[in-house]
Design a protein around this motif. Sequence first.
Motif, PDB file in Angstrom:
ATOM      1  N   VAL A 427       0.850  -1.187   0.000  1.00 50.21           N
ATOM      2  CA  VAL A 427       0.000   0.000   0.000  1.00 50.21           C
ATOM      3  C   VAL A 427       0.883   1.233   0.000  1.00 50.21           C
ATOM      4  N   ARG A 428       0.606   2.182  -0.888  1.00 50.67           N
ATOM      5  CA  ARG A 428       1.364   3.431  -0.894  1.00 50.67           C
ATOM      6  C   ARG A 428       0.423   4.593  -0.591  1.00 50.67           C
ATOM      7  N   GLN A 429       0.995   5.669  -0.084  1.00 49.50           N
ATOM      8  CA  GLN A 429       0.170   6.758   0.400  1.00 49.50           C
ATOM      9  C   GLN A 429       1.039   8.018   0.514  1.00 49.50           C
ATOM     10  N   VAL A 430       0.542   9.137   0.017  1.00 48.03           N
ATOM     11  CA  VAL A 430       1.189  10.427   0.228  1.00 48.03           C
ATOM     12  C   VAL A 430       0.397  11.150   1.313  1.00 48.03           C
ATOM     13  N   VAL A 431       1.072  11.510   2.382  1.00 43.39           N
ATOM     14  CA  VAL A 431       0.390  12.124   3.525  1.00 43.39           C
ATOM     15  C   VAL A 431       0.898  13.550   3.731  1.00 43.39           C
ATOM     16  N   ARG A 432       0.051  14.347   4.354  1.00 42.15           N
ATOM     17  CA  ARG A 432       0.421  15.730   4.674  1.00 42.15           C
ATOM     18  C   ARG A 432       0.071  16.014   6.128  1.00 42.15           C
ATOM     19  N   PHE A 433       1.062  16.486   6.867  1.00 43.90           N
ATOM     20  CA  PHE A 433       0.852  16.832   8.265  1.00 43.90           C
ATOM     21  C   PHE A 433       0.379  18.279   8.370  1.00 43.90           C
ATOM     22  N   SER A 434      -0.074  18.662   9.552  1.00 43.98           N
ATOM     23  CA  SER A 434      -0.661  19.989   9.729  1.00 43.98           C
ATOM     24  C   SER A 434       0.349  21.111   9.525  1.00 43.98           C
ATOM     25  N   ASP A 435       1.649  20.813   9.644  1.00 47.55           N
ATOM     26  CA  ASP A 435       2.656  21.843   9.416  1.00 47.55           C
ATOM     27  C   ASP A 435       3.036  21.956   7.943  1.00 47.55           C
ATOM     28  N   GLY A 436       2.373  21.169   7.078  1.00 51.80           N
ATOM     29  CA  GLY A 436       2.645  21.233   5.641  1.00 51.80           C
ATOM     30  C   GLY A 436       3.650  20.220   5.152  1.00 51.80           C
ATOM     31  N   SER A 437       4.335  19.525   6.045  1.00 53.21           N
ATOM     32  CA  SER A 437       5.318  18.529   5.619  1.00 53.21           C
ATOM     33  C   SER A 437       4.611  17.344   4.964  1.00 53.21           C
ATOM     34  N   ARG A 438       5.235  16.799   3.925  1.00 55.40           N
ATOM     35  CA  ARG A 438       4.621  15.727   3.144  1.00 55.40           C
ATOM     36  C   ARG A 438       5.579  14.543   3.065  1.00 55.40           C
ATOM     37  N   PHE A 439       5.023  13.332   3.127  1.00 50.73           N
ATOM     38  CA  PHE A 439       5.825  12.125   3.113  1.00 50.73           C
ATOM     39  C   PHE A 439       5.151  11.063   2.256  1.00 50.73           C
ATOM     40  N   LEU A 440       5.996  10.206   1.699  1.00 56.54           N
ATOM     41  CA  LEU A 440       5.502   9.024   0.997  1.00 56.54           C
ATOM     42  C   LEU A 440       5.596   7.846   1.950  1.00 56.54           C
ATOM     43  N   ILE A 468       8.839  13.604   0.885  1.00 60.31           N
ATOM     44  CA  ILE A 468       8.381  13.694  -0.500  1.00 60.31           C
ATOM     45  C   ILE A 468       9.495  14.172  -1.422  1.00 60.31           C
ATOM     46  N   LEU A 469      10.514  14.852  -0.853  1.00 62.29           N
ATOM     47  CA  LEU A 469      11.651  15.311  -1.649  1.00 62.29           C
ATOM     48  C   LEU A 469      12.406  14.153  -2.286  1.00 62.29           C
ATOM     49  N   HIS A 470      12.389  13.003  -1.652  1.00 65.17           N
ATOM     50  CA  HIS A 470      13.148  11.848  -2.147  1.00 65.17           C
ATOM     51  C   HIS A 470      12.250  10.826  -2.848  1.00 65.17           C
ATOM     52  N   ALA A 471      10.952  11.081  -2.870  1.00 66.74           N
ATOM     53  CA  ALA A 471      10.008  10.077  -3.362  1.00 66.74           C
ATOM     54  C   ALA A 471      10.267   9.686  -4.808  1.00 66.74           C
ATOM     55  N   ASP A 472      10.680  10.665  -5.644  1.00 64.48           N
ATOM     56  CA  ASP A 472      10.857  10.344  -7.065  1.00 64.48           C
ATOM     57  C   ASP A 472      12.056   9.446  -7.325  1.00 64.48           C
ATOM     58  N   ARG A 473      12.858   9.178  -6.310  1.00 61.90           N
ATOM     59  CA  ARG A 473      13.963   8.238  -6.461  1.00 61.90           C
ATOM     60  C   ARG A 473      13.491   6.802  -6.267  1.00 61.90           C
ATOM     61  N   THR A 474      12.230   6.641  -5.898  1.00 61.62           N
ATOM     62  CA  THR A 474      11.695   5.309  -5.647  1.00 61.62           C
ATOM     63  C   THR A 474      10.668   4.928  -6.703  1.00 61.62           C
ATOM     64  N   VAL A 475      10.483   3.644  -6.874  1.00 64.58           N
ATOM     65  CA  VAL A 475       9.504   3.136  -7.822  1.00 64.58           C
ATOM     66  C   VAL A 475       8.084   3.457  -7.378  1.00 64.58           C
ATOM     67  N   TYR A 476       7.925   3.745  -6.103  1.00 62.55           N
ATOM     68  CA  TYR A 476       6.593   3.960  -5.554  1.00 62.55           C
ATOM     69  C   TYR A 476       6.010   5.329  -5.906  1.00 62.55           C
TER      70      TYR A 476
END
Length: 524
Positions: A427-440, A468-476
Amino acid sequence: MRAPIGLRISTRRKALRRSQAALARSVGISPSYLNLIEANKRQVGGTLLQRIAAELDISIGELTGEAEHRLIYELTEAFADPVLADVGLSADQARSLVATQPQIAQMITRLHRAYAAAAVSADAYANRLRADPLLSQLLHQVLSRITAVRSSAEILDEIKDLSSEERERFVGSISREARGLTAVAQNLIGQFDHASIASRSASVRRELDDMIFAARNYFPSLEERAAEIAVDLGEQASEATIIDHLRERHGITVERTANPPSGQAFAYNAERRTIWFRNTVPQSTRQFQMIRLIANVTSGGVLDTVAGAPELSSKTARRLARAYLSSYVAGAVLFPYERFRSDAEALRYDVEALSERYNASFEQVAHRLVTLRREDAEGVPFGFLRSDPAGRLTKHFALPGLLLPQTGHACPLWAIYAAFRSSGQLVRQVVRFSDGSRFLFIAKAVSRRSSGFADQALPHSILLATDILHADRTVYADGLDLRDSGADVPVGPSCRLCTRADCPSRQEAPFAPGTEATLTGSIA
């Protein structure tokens, strides 16, 4: 809470008396883009951040402020405690306190840790006294034996014309009851000691986390030791060669059976120098545990040295650290740093593809990915989290910018829980926290094999997280528009620390003062 990387770059550049144009030219970007980075209007990470750090002769950790971010997180967590919630410390105030008075911030977090440990200990004793039937029974036995001793003693004291035979009988009764009272008291003390040990486990885990965080989960001396073990095992080490190595070099035999003596999936008997495995234990686990055993019997010096880190203050913490470090060595043997990182880059961090290439489990590969933190050859920085079927977090490794919950439960919207509904599927998911930070987030639920019909193979879920800055280095990241945050899942770290008061999935009321939330998720 993102660290002000741009400000740190600007401050360091000015300290070195370098112009924006000169630094931009050195790292291969335009001066205008560097200006946006320094103004914190553009995010920076990956190879560009590595080039900037190298040009400024500063570690990535100093630029990203990993230690400061962790302190901010712990400070926020401390002030979310009901005891301090009325103070109402905001995220900006926490950042300001860490920036201006780091010693005071550290003192507050240490005091909160001590308070939390004491509260857990008090709760453990109170719960045992209220609800533990064993303690109730032991206390009843103590009172009964005291009553019996007192009765016999009163008879001896008050009745003067007892025959010698009767007097001897009452003295014997007192002696027996006294010995029984001693045994019951020892059991009672043992129960309290057990509760005390359990209550200290949380602080011990914190110390282990501190050690791992301080080293960025990368231990050069253990990597070197792993390389030496790999040479001893041979370039094409197989399960058969590992078994031969254990027998010929260390006099340890390997046996497989339907029922290991301990009843566990595997067990090592030091006296018989035999390691047993259940027949159903997969090969990847057998190889890992055999190499871990080799690390334990041959690398005591280096393991003890690393486990002597100043963050570890007790024998229990050092013992747990040594166990973790021996597993680290085993992972480094099975997944040699340079080759594994090269394969991970080539496969774009496809965990399942790496599992197939190395004949390893999903969790083993995920563990090794988290340790690719060597500054001159760093992989994608990942955080790691594991959950049991009840949602309880059983293992975690923090990621800069995303400090995962220490214990308890994470946000119910995280992919680590959705994976249980799609067992065996990633399962993959892009999330956003209340401070604006985003993670895969990527997660998968996996099950260990059972040895028979009567044994339950409970699944557990593994989560890897990266900025999320490093997400494009992954297949996901394939098929995702990482620039569009409209499809992000709004999440928090955990319900009690989340500021999203209107979240329909909330399970606990937030600790933040003045915040009201409807516990829709907890109502049947």
